[in-house]
Write a protein that holds these residues in place. Sequence first.
Motif, PDB file in Angstrom:
ATOM      1  N   UNK A   1      10.376  17.397  -1.773  1.00 21.85           N
ATOM      2  CA  UNK A   1      11.566  17.659  -0.947  1.00 21.85           C
ATOM      3  C   UNK A   1      11.342  18.730   0.124  1.00 21.85           C
ATOM      4  N   UNK A   2      10.336  19.581  -0.079  1.00 17.28           N
ATOM      5  CA  UNK A   2      10.094  20.658   0.879  1.00 17.28           C
ATOM      6  C   UNK A   2       9.161  20.224   2.001  1.00 17.28           C
ATOM      7  N   UNK A   3       8.058  19.571   1.631  1.00 14.92           N
ATOM      8  CA  UNK A   3       7.033  19.219   2.632  1.00 14.92           C
ATOM      9  C   UNK A   3       7.109  17.769   3.084  1.00 14.92           C
ATOM     10  N   UNK A   4       7.794  16.925   2.306  1.00 15.63           N
ATOM     11  CA  UNK A   4       7.838  15.505   2.645  1.00 15.63           C
ATOM     12  C   UNK A   4       6.596  14.740   2.229  1.00 15.63           C
ATOM     13  N   UNK A   5       5.661  15.403   1.543  1.00 15.41           N
ATOM     14  CA  UNK A   5       4.427  14.757   1.096  1.00 15.41           C
ATOM     15  C   UNK A   5       4.735  13.727   0.009  1.00 15.41           C
ATOM     16  N   UNK A   6       4.106  12.546   0.117  1.00 15.88           N
ATOM     17  CA  UNK A   6       4.279  11.501  -0.887  1.00 15.88           C
ATOM     18  C   UNK A   6       3.501  11.888  -2.143  1.00 15.88           C
ATOM     19  N   UNK A   7       4.202  12.106  -3.242  1.00 12.24           N
ATOM     20  CA  UNK A   7       3.580  12.533  -4.489  1.00 12.24           C
ATOM     21  C   UNK A   7       3.215  11.356  -5.387  1.00 12.24           C
ATOM     22  N   UNK A   8       4.019  10.312  -5.339  1.00 14.47           N
ATOM     23  CA  UNK A   8       3.772   9.158  -6.196  1.00 14.47           C
ATOM     24  C   UNK A   8       4.522   7.958  -5.627  1.00 14.47           C
ATOM     25  N   UNK A   9       4.184   6.785  -6.152  1.00 14.64           N
ATOM     26  CA  UNK A   9       4.830   5.552  -5.717  1.00 14.64           C
ATOM     27  C   UNK A   9       5.364   4.793  -6.922  1.00 14.64           C
ATOM     28  N   UNK A  10       6.569   4.276  -6.795  1.00 17.70           N
ATOM     29  CA  UNK A  10       7.099   3.334  -7.772  1.00 17.70           C
ATOM     30  C   UNK A  10       6.791   1.940  -7.241  1.00 17.70           C
ATOM     31  N   UNK A  11       6.015   1.176  -8.015  1.00 20.96           N
ATOM     32  CA  UNK A  11       5.541  -0.121  -7.523  1.00 20.96           C
ATOM     33  C   UNK A  11       5.848  -1.224  -8.531  1.00 20.96           C
ATOM     34  N   UNK A  12       5.787  -2.442  -8.034  1.00 23.18           N
ATOM     35  CA  UNK A  12       5.990  -3.622  -8.869  1.00 23.18           C
ATOM     36  C   UNK A  12       4.870  -4.619  -8.569  1.00 23.18           C
ATOM     37  N   UNK A  13       4.131  -4.996  -9.585  1.00 19.37           N
ATOM     38  CA  UNK A  13       2.996  -5.905  -9.391  1.00 19.37           C
ATOM     39  C   UNK A  13       3.486  -7.290  -8.978  1.00 19.37           C
ATOM     40  N   UNK A  14       2.797  -7.856  -7.947  1.00 21.05           N
ATOM     41  CA  UNK A  14       3.156  -9.190  -7.478  1.00 21.05           C
ATOM     42  C   UNK A  14       1.984 -10.167  -7.563  1.00 21.05           C
ATOM     43  N   UNK A  15       0.780  -9.653  -7.833  1.00 16.68           N
ATOM     44  CA  UNK A  15      -0.355 -10.564  -7.926  1.00 16.68           C
ATOM     45  C   UNK A  15      -1.682  -9.840  -7.921  1.00 16.68           C
ATOM     46  N   UNK A  16      -2.751 -10.609  -7.661  1.00 21.82           N
ATOM     47  CA  UNK A  16      -4.108 -10.069  -7.645  1.00 21.82           C
ATOM     48  C   UNK A  16      -4.858 -10.560  -6.411  1.00 21.82           C
ATOM     49  N   UNK A  17      -5.907  -9.837  -6.068  1.00 23.01           N
ATOM     50  CA  UNK A  17      -6.781 -10.216  -4.965  1.00 23.01           C
ATOM     51  C   UNK A  17      -8.210 -10.320  -5.462  1.00 23.01           C
ATOM     52  N   UNK A  18      -8.985 -11.211  -4.849  1.00 19.64           N
ATOM     53  CA  UNK A  18     -10.430 -11.239  -5.045  1.00 19.64           C
ATOM     54  C   UNK A  18     -11.094 -11.085  -3.686  1.00 19.64           C
ATOM     55  N   UNK A  19     -11.970 -10.092  -3.565  1.00 21.22           N
ATOM     56  CA  UNK A  19     -12.647  -9.804  -2.307  1.00 21.22           C
ATOM     57  C   UNK A  19     -13.803 -10.773  -2.111  1.00 21.22           C
ATOM     58  N   UNK A  20     -13.851 -11.405  -0.938  1.00 19.11           N
ATOM     59  CA  UNK A  20     -14.896 -12.372  -0.633  1.00 19.11           C
ATOM     60  C   UNK A  20     -15.822 -11.904   0.482  1.00 19.11           C
ATOM     61  N   UNK A  21     -15.371 -10.955   1.298  1.00 21.68           N
ATOM     62  CA  UNK A  21     -16.192 -10.463   2.403  1.00 21.68           C
ATOM     63  C   UNK A  21     -15.912  -8.979   2.590  1.00 21.68           C
ATOM     64  N   UNK A  22     -16.995  -8.191   2.748  1.00 24.06           N
ATOM     65  CA  UNK A  22     -16.858  -6.741   2.865  1.00 24.06           C
ATOM     66  C   UNK A  22     -17.544  -6.261   4.130  1.00 24.06           C
ATOM     67  N   UNK A  23     -16.831  -5.452   4.886  1.00 21.46           N
ATOM     68  CA  UNK A  23     -17.398  -4.785   6.060  1.00 21.46           C
ATOM     69  C   UNK A  23     -17.278  -3.282   5.862  1.00 21.46           C
ATOM     70  N   UNK A  24     -17.656  -2.511   6.869  1.00 22.29           N
ATOM     71  CA  UNK A  24     -17.682  -1.055   6.705  1.00 22.29           C
ATOM     72  C   UNK A  24     -16.316  -0.485   6.337  1.00 22.29           C
ATOM     73  N   UNK A  25     -15.280  -0.920   7.075  1.00 23.59           N
ATOM     74  CA  UNK A  25     -13.968  -0.301   6.900  1.00 23.59           C
ATOM     75  C   UNK A  25     -12.884  -1.259   6.430  1.00 23.59           C
ATOM     76  N   UNK A  26     -13.173  -2.547   6.366  1.00 32.98           N
ATOM     77  CA  UNK A  26     -12.181  -3.512   5.901  1.00 32.98           C
ATOM     78  C   UNK A  26     -12.815  -4.490   4.930  1.00 32.98           C
ATOM     79  N   UNK A  27     -11.966  -5.180   4.181  1.00 30.93           N
ATOM     80  CA  UNK A  27     -12.396  -6.235   3.266  1.00 30.93           C
ATOM     81  C   UNK A  27     -11.457  -7.414   3.431  1.00 30.93           C
TER      82      UNK A  27
END
Length: 455
Positions: free
Chosen positions: A409-435
């Motif tokens: 509340x003081x700094x606005x920094x994100x401390x945690x996330x409330x999330x809901x799982x929707x699925x999975x990913x499988x990586x097929x191609x990898x580059x330096x900064x993206x997949x």
Amino acid sequence: MRSQIALILILSVASMYGQTPPPAPAAAKKAAAAAAPVKTAVKTAAPKTAANPLGKIIQMIELKLPESAVMSAIQGAGKLNPTPDDYIKLKQAGASDAVFAAIAGGGGSAPAASASAPAGAKAGPVAVAPTALSINTDFSTLSCSKPVANSKRVLAIDEFDYGTVTTAVAAIFGTQVNVGKGILALFTKRLAQDGKYRIVERQKLQKVLSEQDLGASNRVKQGTNAKIGRVVGADAILMGTITVFGSDTRNNKVNAGAVSGGRLGGFLGGVSVGKKSDKAIVEISYRIVDAESSEVIAVGEARGESKRTSSGVGLAGYGGGVGAGGAVDMSSSNFQETVIGEATVDCVNKLAAIANSKEEQIVPKNNEVEARIAEIAGNKIYLAAGSNDGVQQCDRFEVSRVIKEIKDPSTGEVLDLQVEKVGELMVMEVRDKISIAYFNGSSAPKVGYVVKKTR
């Protein structure tokens, strides 16, 4: 024509005096009847517009109904044939990329094409809409060969401290020599030859970083430059202190004597223990520390002795000399054949054996990767993480929708996330900064969803 004009005049006069007009001539009735079907046609066109499936789908999006319901409506709508205006309305309503792909792909026409395919025939690229792949890709159908994981622990070796033996070192070499650096080089070589650990450079790390910085500039020919990368983190650090170098002065009475001829005047170069002969001894007190928690994993001592005895355990027979700045090559055969050299090599070998035996006590660090979905193009999901972040081909990620951000509340920094799982990913191609990955889940992913590596 004249009759029509007369009729109009009669009607006008009648309306002025409130009288009922006389019956219209046959020609006027016929003209009125001809106009009637036009009104009927206009009335029947409105229900057709209201029943437009694409209009209903746009209305569902505007009402923010679940995307699964929207996708179901698209699949059951048949051929939609959207116009450019329809695409504009969809965008204004807030349609997702998955909805656009489903509508552009023909809505429910894709399953029909699949059903009409001959038995035994392979489905072509048109048989399954891109959205179907992005929602539910069967990972078992993907050809993926994951690189063999390197299970070796990563060890960094600190330079050995020799502050407690500087007097003995100066007596043996005739000048001050950094034996800590010399033993470090000898020990690193020995441990690397054993192959139990992955050894990472820490003493001259700045040179590695400088080479990467140079490679990133335009001064190095492209293709030959060192790429900017992330340095491999160590699982543990081995630190040591040289406590004995020459003889064990803790167990003998020592009398300091003069150095003769600039080298050795007697035992320890002028340091006498009252014995005619003795073995050379090198002892290192070590500790292995967890690089993440700083917890001490193991402590102990490695003690090396020469095979021979001598009244002067220094550099008898050493022809290498002492270089400028007090440097000496402890890996040279000339040094290792001396009495003190034998003790040094024996100590290094014993310390390497001890380090190898402690491997199972070192906990390897998990390569945790957490990122966001950066882009969705058809059935391809682009992640904002690549090989620089430790992503490898065939890695699996859990995909989650962000429900709420927990902020300071003081700094606005994100401390945690409330999330809901929707699925999975499988990586097929990898580059330096993206997949690039494929998705399998209950509902279509969206840009900004959180992904976390599971295996």
